[in-house]
Scaffold this motif. Sequence first.
Motif, mmCIF file in Angstrom:
data_model
loop_
_atom_site.group_PDB
_atom_site.id
_atom_site.type_symbol
_atom_site.label_atom_id
_atom_site.label_comp_id
_atom_site.label_asym_id
_atom_site.label_seq_id
_atom_site.Cartn_x
_atom_site.Cartn_y
_atom_site.Cartn_z
ATOM 1 N N ILE A 1 1.147 -11.333 -4.439
ATOM 2 C CA ILE A 1 2.106 -12.436 -4.509
ATOM 3 C C ILE A 1 3.525 -11.912 -4.694
ATOM 4 O O ILE A 1 4.461 -12.349 -4.024
ATOM 5 N N SER A 2 3.687 -10.964 -5.612
ATOM 6 C CA SER A 2 5.013 -10.389 -5.849
ATOM 7 C C SER A 2 4.852 -8.945 -6.290
ATOM 8 O O SER A 2 3.819 -8.557 -6.846
ATOM 9 N N GLY A 3 5.896 -8.148 -6.032
ATOM 10 C CA GLY A 3 5.862 -6.738 -6.393
ATOM 11 C C GLY A 3 5.539 -5.845 -5.203
ATOM 12 O O GLY A 3 5.409 -6.315 -4.063
ATOM 13 N N ARG A 4 5.380 -4.544 -5.476
ATOM 14 C CA ARG A 4 5.076 -3.572 -4.427
ATOM 15 C C ARG A 4 3.961 -2.643 -4.897
ATOM 16 O O ARG A 4 3.891 -2.292 -6.074
ATOM 17 N N CYS A 5 3.129 -2.240 -3.946
ATOM 18 C CA CYS A 5 2.017 -1.324 -4.234
ATOM 19 C C CYS A 5 2.013 -0.194 -3.212
ATOM 20 O O CYS A 5 2.556 -0.336 -2.113
ATOM 21 N N ILE A 6 1.383 0.912 -3.582
ATOM 22 C CA ILE A 6 1.239 2.032 -2.669
ATOM 23 C C ILE A 6 -0.249 2.272 -2.410
ATOM 24 O O ILE A 6 -1.077 2.154 -3.324
ATOM 25 N N VAL A 7 -0.575 2.595 -1.155
ATOM 26 C CA VAL A 7 -1.950 2.886 -0.768
ATOM 27 C C VAL A 7 -2.061 4.392 -0.530
ATOM 28 O O VAL A 7 -1.283 4.965 0.247
ATOM 29 N N THR A 8 -3.012 5.038 -1.189
ATOM 30 C CA THR A 8 -3.192 6.487 -1.051
ATOM 31 C C THR A 8 -4.666 6.807 -0.817
ATOM 32 O O THR A 8 -5.555 6.053 -1.213
ATOM 33 N N ARG A 9 -4.891 7.953 -0.184
ATOM 34 C CA ARG A 9 -6.267 8.422 0.029
ATOM 35 C C ARG A 9 -6.357 9.882 -0.390
ATOM 36 O O ARG A 9 -5.537 10.704 0.016
ATOM 37 N N GLU A 10 -7.348 10.190 -1.198
ATOM 38 C CA GLU A 10 -7.556 11.561 -1.673
ATOM 39 C C GLU A 10 -8.552 12.276 -0.770
ATOM 40 O O GLU A 10 -9.508 11.672 -0.292
ATOM 41 N N GLN A 11 -8.283 13.554 -0.542
ATOM 42 C CA GLN A 11 -9.183 14.398 0.231
ATOM 43 C C GLN A 11 -9.515 15.618 -0.595
ATOM 44 O O GLN A 11 -8.669 16.133 -1.333
ATOM 45 N N SER A 12 -10.719 16.089 -0.495
ATOM 46 C CA SER A 12 -11.187 17.192 -1.325
ATOM 47 C C SER A 12 -10.268 18.409 -1.229
ATOM 48 O O SER A 12 -10.025 18.935 -0.144
ATOM 49 N N GLY A 13 -9.742 18.812 -2.379
ATOM 50 C CA GLY A 13 -8.907 20.005 -2.445
ATOM 51 C C GLY A 13 -7.499 19.837 -1.933
ATOM 52 O O GLY A 13 -6.729 20.799 -1.897
ATOM 53 N N LEU A 14 -7.139 18.624 -1.524
ATOM 54 C CA LEU A 14 -5.808 18.386 -0.973
ATOM 55 C C LEU A 14 -5.072 17.322 -1.782
ATOM 56 O O LEU A 14 -5.685 16.536 -2.505
ATOM 57 N N LYS A 15 -3.758 17.305 -1.632
ATOM 58 C CA LYS A 15 -2.937 16.306 -2.296
ATOM 59 C C LYS A 15 -3.205 14.935 -1.672
ATOM 60 O O LYS A 15 -3.456 14.815 -0.477
ATOM 61 N N ALA A 16 -3.164 13.905 -2.495
ATOM 62 C CA ALA A 16 -3.400 12.545 -2.007
ATOM 63 C C ALA A 16 -2.400 12.196 -0.907
ATOM 64 O O ALA A 16 -1.212 12.512 -1.000
ATOM 65 N N VAL A 17 -2.886 11.564 0.137
ATOM 66 C CA VAL A 17 -2.048 11.188 1.273
ATOM 67 C C VAL A 17 -1.572 9.753 1.094
ATOM 68 O O VAL A 17 -2.363 8.848 0.818
ATOM 69 N N ARG A 18 -0.276 9.574 1.247
ATOM 70 C CA ARG A 18 0.302 8.227 1.157
ATOM 71 C C ARG A 18 0.113 7.529 2.501
ATOM 72 O O ARG A 18 0.625 7.970 3.527
ATOM 73 N N LEU A 19 -0.620 6.415 2.506
ATOM 74 C CA LEU A 19 -0.936 5.716 3.746
ATOM 75 C C LEU A 19 0.017 4.569 4.049
ATOM 76 O O LEU A 19 0.365 4.340 5.204
ATOM 77 N N ALA A 20 0.391 3.828 3.025
ATOM 78 C CA ALA A 20 1.229 2.649 3.270
ATOM 79 C C ALA A 20 1.813 2.142 1.968
ATOM 80 O O ALA A 20 1.359 2.505 0.870
ATOM 81 N N GLU A 21 2.836 1.295 2.104
ATOM 82 C CA GLU A 21 3.398 0.585 0.965
ATOM 83 C C GLU A 21 3.264 -0.908 1.244
ATOM 84 O O GLU A 21 3.608 -1.382 2.323
ATOM 85 N N LEU A 22 2.715 -1.619 0.282
ATOM 86 C CA LEU A 22 2.457 -3.045 0.446
ATOM 87 C C LEU A 22 3.512 -3.872 -0.275
ATOM 88 O O LEU A 22 3.929 -3.520 -1.383
ATOM 89 N N GLU A 23 3.917 -4.959 0.348
ATOM 90 C CA GLU A 23 4.899 -5.861 -0.249
ATOM 91 C C GLU A 23 4.299 -7.252 -0.374
ATOM 92 O O GLU A 23 3.176 -7.514 0.069
ATOM 93 N N SER A 24 5.061 -8.142 -0.958
ATOM 94 C CA SER A 24 4.610 -9.513 -1.179
ATOM 95 C C SER A 24 4.045 -10.131 0.092
ATOM 96 O O SER A 24 4.627 -10.027 1.162
ATOM 97 N N GLY A 25 2.878 -10.760 -0.033
ATOM 98 C CA GLY A 25 2.217 -11.380 1.112
ATOM 99 C C GLY A 25 1.132 -10.535 1.717
ATOM 100 O O GLY A 25 0.334 -11.023 2.525
ATOM 101 N N ALA A 26 1.044 -9.256 1.329
ATOM 102 C CA ALA A 26 0.038 -8.360 1.893
ATOM 103 C C ALA A 26 -1.347 -8.662 1.332
ATOM 104 O O ALA A 26 -1.494 -9.093 0.183
ATOM 105 N N CYS A 27 -2.368 -8.436 2.146
ATOM 106 C CA CYS A 27 -3.770 -8.588 1.726
ATOM 107 C C CYS A 27 -4.426 -7.212 1.746
ATOM 108 O O CYS A 27 -4.114 -6.390 2.601
#
Length: 249
Positions: free
Chosen positions: A89-115
């Motif tokens: 509804i409000s605010g911002r979130c970050i989507v990340t994916r972890e891979q074995s032995g590697l730094k988490a990968v930033r996939l997307a940033e979500l804003e208000s209205g995102a599902c």
Amino acid sequence: MKYIAVDAGLLDVMLTWDQTGSFEVTELSEASSQPNDDWMTRLLQMRTFQLVPPSNLQAMFMRMQRVAVDPGTVIVRQGDEGDFFYVLISGRCIVTREQSGLKAVRLAELESGACFGEEALISNDRRNASVTALTRCELMRLSKADFQKLLNEPLSRRLSLAQAQQKVADGNARWLDVRLPSEFQTGHMPNALNLPLYMLRMKLSQLDTATTWIACCDTGRRSSVATFVLTQKGYDAYLLDQGLPVLGN
């Protein structure tokens, strides 16, 4: 002279609600005029939710729970069982994916209205990414059971193999194979486009919006998710029921 622009899809949904008597249009108008409640209007403007029966939408809004989280809160954790479908509804979130032995990968940033959160619920699999609040966020969430009953089942636009092949043969649709490239190379439907599910959101812009897409995979699990994502983004999409037959090159 003054003009008022009205979203045709949203208007059609509201008129349908009014004419079926299942939901008062005034209730929607009053709710959406309150602070932070424009998320309802945004959802109804998405093709996904315009395909859902009005009675299901009413039940969905009634069963959703409002939650607030502080910055740094992990809302969805990779590897966990899927439990809720979320609307930001409000605010911002970050989507990340972890891979074995590697730094988490930033996939997307979500804003208000995102599902988010639907993939694990549709595929009955574990979460394939984490979603973390960047700011204080307010969300609406729907339980897995309610999501499957009220949203996923009505949106399962399924075609049998014969129906799908006929649509493609008539030039009215194209295959979208959401398996991995290695799986695709072992055999695929003629003239199918291969776009792995994990890349779908990032490469949606490459898909022709005027084309009807028939999502397919081996079992139907990944293509179910793809169909939901495509319809959510305004594409005309179907799911190949029961998955692909045994294929050769």
